[in-house]
Design a protein around this motif. Structure first.
Motif, PDB file in Angstrom:
ATOM      1  N   MET A  80       0.853  -1.180   0.000  1.00 36.57           N
ATOM      2  CA  MET A  80       0.000   0.000   0.000  1.00 36.57           C
ATOM      3  C   MET A  80       0.892   1.234   0.000  1.00 36.57           C
ATOM      4  N   LYS A  81       0.735   2.069  -1.004  1.00 35.75           N
ATOM      5  CA  LYS A  81       1.505   3.303  -1.051  1.00 35.75           C
ATOM      6  C   LYS A  81       0.907   4.277  -0.049  1.00 35.75           C
ATOM      7  N   SER A  82       1.801   5.019   0.589  1.00 33.25           N
ATOM      8  CA  SER A  82       1.322   5.881   1.648  1.00 33.25           C
ATOM      9  C   SER A  82       2.181   7.112   1.796  1.00 33.25           C
ATOM     10  N   GLN A  83       1.669   7.994   2.613  1.00 32.77           N
ATOM     11  CA  GLN A  83       2.401   9.181   3.021  1.00 32.77           C
ATOM     12  C   GLN A  83       2.216   9.310   4.533  1.00 32.77           C
ATOM     13  N   VAL A  84       3.308   9.440   5.248  1.00 35.56           N
ATOM     14  CA  VAL A  84       3.254   9.668   6.694  1.00 35.56           C
ATOM     15  C   VAL A  84       3.707  11.099   6.915  1.00 35.56           C
ATOM     16  N   ARG A  85       2.884  11.869   7.625  1.00 33.25           N
ATOM     17  CA  ARG A  85       3.196  13.281   7.858  1.00 33.25           C
ATOM     18  C   ARG A  85       2.465  13.769   9.090  1.00 33.25           C
ATOM     19  N   LEU A  86       2.817  14.993   9.500  1.00 31.03           N
ATOM     20  CA  LEU A  86       2.129  15.607  10.643  1.00 31.03           C
ATOM     21  C   LEU A  86       0.654  15.809  10.315  1.00 31.03           C
ATOM     22  N   LEU A  87      -0.179  15.588  11.313  1.00 32.61           N
ATOM     23  CA  LEU A  87      -1.624  15.822  11.165  1.00 32.61           C
ATOM     24  C   LEU A  87      -1.914  17.316  11.176  1.00 32.61           C
ATOM     25  N   ARG A  88      -2.893  17.707  10.404  1.00 34.16           N
ATOM     26  CA  ARG A  88      -3.394  19.085  10.443  1.00 34.16           C
ATOM     27  C   ARG A  88      -4.625  19.114  11.352  1.00 34.16           C
ATOM     28  N   ASP A  89      -4.881  20.274  11.941  1.00 35.62           N
ATOM     29  CA  ASP A  89      -6.034  20.396  12.850  1.00 35.62           C
ATOM     30  C   ASP A  89      -7.328  19.920  12.199  1.00 35.62           C
ATOM     31  N   LYS A  90      -7.514  20.250  10.937  1.00 34.16           N
ATOM     32  CA  LYS A  90      -8.765  19.893  10.265  1.00 34.16           C
ATOM     33  C   LYS A  90      -8.910  18.383  10.078  1.00 34.16           C
ATOM     34  N   GLU A  91      -7.820  17.629  10.207  1.00 33.52           N
ATOM     35  CA  GLU A  91      -7.867  16.182  10.028  1.00 33.52           C
ATOM     36  C   GLU A  91      -8.252  15.440  11.308  1.00 33.52           C
ATOM     37  N   LEU A  92      -8.410  16.170  12.408  1.00 36.39           N
ATOM     38  CA  LEU A  92      -8.834  15.530  13.658  1.00 36.39           C
ATOM     39  C   LEU A  92     -10.239  14.942  13.551  1.00 36.39           C
ATOM     40  N   GLU A  93     -11.088  15.546  12.708  1.00 35.17           N
ATOM     41  CA  GLU A  93     -12.436  15.001  12.522  1.00 35.17           C
ATOM     42  C   GLU A  93     -12.365  13.615  11.886  1.00 35.17           C
ATOM     43  N   GLU A  94     -11.518  13.472  10.870  1.00 37.90           N
ATOM     44  CA  GLU A  94     -11.329  12.175  10.227  1.00 37.90           C
ATOM     45  C   GLU A  94     -10.712  11.177  11.213  1.00 37.90           C
ATOM     46  N   ALA A  95      -9.782  11.646  12.034  1.00 34.71           N
ATOM     47  CA  ALA A  95      -9.167  10.790  13.052  1.00 34.71           C
ATOM     48  C   ALA A  95     -10.218  10.325  14.062  1.00 34.71           C
ATOM     49  N   ALA A  96     -11.155  11.191  14.400  1.00 38.01           N
ATOM     50  CA  ALA A  96     -12.208  10.830  15.359  1.00 38.01           C
ATOM     51  C   ALA A  96     -13.095   9.714  14.815  1.00 38.01           C
ATOM     52  N   ILE A  97     -13.329   9.716  13.521  1.00 37.62           N
ATOM     53  CA  ILE A  97     -14.131   8.648  12.903  1.00 37.62           C
ATOM     54  C   ILE A  97     -13.388   7.314  13.027  1.00 37.62           C
ATOM     55  N   ILE A  98     -12.091   7.324  12.731  1.00 37.22           N
ATOM     56  CA  ILE A  98     -11.283   6.114  12.858  1.00 37.22           C
ATOM     57  C   ILE A  98     -11.260   5.653  14.316  1.00 37.22           C
ATOM     58  N   TYR A  99     -11.027   6.583  15.216  1.00 38.47           N
ATOM     59  CA  TYR A  99     -10.952   6.279  16.653  1.00 38.47           C
ATOM     60  C   TYR A  99     -12.243   5.602  17.124  1.00 38.47           C
ATOM     61  N   THR A 100     -13.375   6.176  16.737  1.00 37.99           N
ATOM     62  CA  THR A 100     -14.671   5.626  17.137  1.00 37.99           C
ATOM     63  C   THR A 100     -14.849   4.218  16.586  1.00 37.99           C
ATOM     64  N   SER A 101     -14.518   4.034  15.328  1.00 40.29           N
ATOM     65  CA  SER A 101     -14.648   2.724  14.695  1.00 40.29           C
ATOM     66  C   SER A 101     -13.797   1.674  15.398  1.00 40.29           C
ATOM     67  N   VAL A 102     -12.542   2.003  15.666  1.00 35.49           N
ATOM     68  CA  VAL A 102     -11.612   1.033  16.255  1.00 35.49           C
ATOM     69  C   VAL A 102     -11.956   0.729  17.708  1.00 35.49           C
ATOM     70  N   PHE A 103     -12.117   1.756  18.522  1.00 43.57           N
ATOM     71  CA  PHE A 103     -12.280   1.514  19.954  1.00 43.57           C
ATOM     72  C   PHE A 103     -13.704   1.145  20.362  1.00 43.57           C
ATOM     73  N   SER A 104     -14.663   1.285  19.457  1.00 41.93           N
ATOM     74  CA  SER A 104     -16.012   0.785  19.730  1.00 41.93           C
ATOM     75  C   SER A 104     -16.107  -0.703  19.396  1.00 41.93           C
ATOM     76  N   GLY A 105     -15.128  -1.199  18.633  1.00 44.03           N
ATOM     77  CA  GLY A 105     -15.119  -2.606  18.241  1.00 44.03           C
ATOM     78  C   GLY A 105     -14.249  -3.447  19.158  1.00 44.03           C
ATOM     79  N   SER A 106     -14.170  -4.721  18.819  1.00 40.73           N
ATOM     80  CA  SER A 106     -13.373  -5.676  19.584  1.00 40.73           C
ATOM     81  C   SER A 106     -11.882  -5.393  19.399  1.00 40.73           C
ATOM     82  N   PRO A 107     -11.031  -5.537  20.391  1.00 37.49           N
ATOM     83  CA  PRO A 107     -11.323  -6.098  21.717  1.00 37.49           C
ATOM     84  C   PRO A 107     -11.759  -5.064  22.736  1.00 37.49           C
TER      85      PRO A 107
END
Length: 153
Positions: free
Chosen positions: A1-28
């Motif tokens: 998978m091609k990717s880019q790793v970089r510093l997060l921008r403030d506006k990307e915290l909303e997208e991070a919150a979606i990922i966070y909710t998905s992961v930590f609401s699930g198992s384990p």
């Protein structure tokens, strides 16, 4: 998978919150996160002095796949970094994304002359503990994590 790793921008915290909710609401974890509470947590972390947020983005669509957030802290004669959260979409875990995030963080912290990174995770949850061990973390024998409920003080 091609990717880019970089510093997060403030506006990307909303997208991070979606990922966070998905992961930590699930198992384990199975924790009762909502996008609003996840965003509030990530926003609070981002406003703490010494904040660093790093994102792992897919190169084709620039979509956030995982992130790490935490804070640099000054001690008497050295600096540490506390990993508040590291989170990778469940369907892309165990593909090297978390390790890539830690590697990028490590390079950044070397430049900032930070000497130690620490994290708190639950014992017995399997994959999280093994992930950190695989990436060089060890249980620090001289430190413990203690908690108390505020209604018991």
């Amino acid at each position: 998978m091609k990717s880019q790793v970089r510093l997060l921008r403030d506006k990307e915290l909303e997208e991070a919150a979606i990922i966070y909710t998905s992961v930590f609401s699930g198992s384990p974890w199975n924790e009762p996160w909502s996008i609003n509470t996840a965003y509030a947590r990530l926003y609070d972390i981002s406003k703490t002095p010494g904040y660093i947020g790093i994102g792992y983005f897919h190169s084709k669509n620039n979509k956030l796949i995982g992130f790490i957030v935490g804070n640099e802290e000054q001690w008497a004669n050295y600096k540490t970094f506390y990993v508040n959260e590291i989170c990778v979409l469940s369907n892309t875990q165990q593909t090297g994304i978390g390790t890539s995030l830690l590697s990028f963080l490590n390079e950044l912290l070397i430049q900032k002359e930070v000497k130690e990174v620490y994290v708190s995770t639950e014992r017995g949850q399997g994959k999280p503990e093994r992930f950190f061990e695989k990436n060089g973390f060890v249980t620090h024998e001289s430190r413990i994590l203690m908690t108390v409920n505020v209604d018991e003080i």
